[in-house]
Design an enzyme around this catalytic site. Structure first.
Site, PDB file in Angstrom:
ATOM      1  N   SER A   1      74.132  45.768  91.042  1.00  0.00           N
ATOM      2  CA  SER A   1      75.476  45.916  90.467  1.00  0.00           C
ATOM      3  C   SER A   1      75.529  45.639  88.974  1.00  0.00           C
ATOM      4  CB  SER A   1      76.458  44.990  91.191  1.00  0.00           C
ATOM      5  OG  SER A   1      76.172  43.630  90.911  1.00  0.00           O
TER       6      SER A   1
ATOM      7  N   LYS B   1      78.694  38.867  87.175  1.00  0.00           N
ATOM      8  CA  LYS B   1      79.433  40.001  86.624  1.00  0.00           C
ATOM      9  C   LYS B   1      79.638  39.777  85.121  1.00  0.00           C
ATOM     10  CE  LYS B   1      80.051  41.726  90.782  1.00  0.00           C
ATOM     11  NZ  LYS B   1      79.248  42.897  91.214  1.00  0.00           N
TER      12      LYS B   1
END
Length: 287
Positions: free
Chosen positions: A91, A162
Site C-alpha cells: 500500500s 500511511k
C-alpha cells in the site's frame, strides 16, 4: 598414613632420612601430610580445576543472562526510542516495499511536535480503521508483540503505515477536473505516488477535525486508508495520540538501506483559515 606420606616424599637419590625423633615426630607428620603427593602445595588453579573448570570460559548461565539483558535492552529501545516495523503489504509502494523493515522514530513527536503533511507515520488504527480490539491468548499475544517490536514478525493487525495528507483544520478535496488533489485550496503534486495511479478513484471533500489526521497510501489503487472509512465512526480520521512514530529509515534489506525521503509536495500549502472551512457538496467530513 604416616608411613605412606614419608615414603612418597623420599627422593631415591638422596641419603636415607634420619630416624625420626620421638620428641618432634608429631610436628613432622603434620607437615608431610598437608602437602600434595609430589611435595608441592596446592594452588588456587588446582581448586578451580577440581570444581569442573569453572574458570575456563563463560558458563551457559552467564551467556543466558547476557542474552536476556540484550533482549530487554532492545525491547526498551523499541518501546521508547525506535521500533522496527515490517512492511506487510504494497500500500505504500514505491516508497516502502513488501518485506522492508523500517525504523519508526518514536521521539519525533514526543516533545510537543506533531505530524506534518507529507510525513510517513505508523499508527494504531483501533477506533478509526479497526473498530474491535484484537482478542486472543494473552501469553501468545505477548510473545507475538515482543517479536513484532523487534521486527521479527509482522506488525499487529491494528498497526498501519500511511502518509499524512491533511492535519487538523485542513480541507482536503479530490479530485478536480484534471484528477488532482488539493489541500486548503492549493493543488498538490504528489511525486511519491505509484506511476500510473490517480490521486484517488473515490471523490471526497472533507475538513480534518483538530487533533486528527487524514492519511493515504502512496499506492492509491491498492491502499485501504482514510477514504475507505468515510462512513465509519470518526470519518476515517486518525487521532494524533494514536500515532506510534515517524518512519525515518529503511534498514532491511541491505540493498534498500536508506532514509525515508522527505517530500516538498506540501510546502506551498497554507495554514487553514482561523475561522475554519466550509464543506463542499460532496463533503462527508466535519467542519
Amino acid at each position: 598414613m604416616d608411613t605412606e606420606a614419608q615414603h612418597t616424599e623420599r627422593d631415591p637419590s638422596s641419603p636415607a632420612d634420619p630416624q625420626p625423633d620421638p620428641a618432634t615426630d608429631d610436628g613432622s607428620r603434620s607437615v608431610r601430610v598437608s602437602g600434595t603427593s609430589a611435595g608441592t602445595p596446592e594452588t588456587p588453579e588446582d581448586d578451580e580445576d577440581d570444581e569442573g573448570g569453572a574458570g575456563r570460559g563463560p558458563s551457559w548461565r552467564r551467556t543466558g543472562l547476557v542474552g536476556a539483558a540484550c533482549v530487554v535492552f532492545l525491547l526498551l529501545l523499541s518501546h521508547f526510542v525506535a521500533q522496527p516495523f515490517l512492511i506487510p503489504s504494497g500500500s505504500m509502494e514505491p516508497t516502502l516495499q513488501v518485506g522492508d523493515r523500517i525504523l519508526v522514530n518514536k521521539l519525533a513527536y514526543r516533545f510537543g511536535s506533531e505530524p506534518r503533511r507529507g510525513d510517513v507515520v505508523v499508527f494504531d488504527g483501533t477506533g478509526s480503521f479497526v473498530q474491535e480490539e484484537r482478542a486472543g491468548d494473552p501469553v501468545t499475544g505477548l510473545v507475538r508483540d515482543a517479536a513484532a517490536a523487534l521486527g521479527l514478525a509482522a506488525p499487529d493487525e491494528t498497526d498501519f503505515v500511511k502518509r499524512v495528507v491533511g492535519v487538523g483544520g485542513d480541507r482536503v478535496v479530490c479530485c478536480d477536473a484534471k484528477g488532482r488533489l488539493s489541500v486548503n485550496g492549493v493543488r498538490v503534486r504528489e511525486p511519491y505516488l505509484t506511476p500510473g495511479d490517480r490521486p484517488s478513484d473515490v471523490p471526497f471533500d472533507i475538513v480534518v477535525p483538530p487533533g486528527t489526521l487524514w492519511v493515504m497510501g502512496d499506492h492509491r489503487s491498492q491502499s485501504s486508508d482514510s477514504r475507505d472509512h468515510l462512513g465509519s465512526p470518526g470519518g476515517g480520521m486518525v487521532p494524533v495520540d494514536k500515532v506510534v512514530g515517524r518512519a525515518d529509515w529503511i534498514v532491511w534489506p541491505v540493498a534498500r538501506w536508506t532514509t525515508v525521503t522527505e517530500t516538498d509536495a506540501y510546502d506551498s500549502v497554507p495554514a487553514p483559515p482561523a475561522g475554519g472551512h466550509t464543506v463542499g457538496p460532496r463533503g462527508s467530513g466535519h467542519g
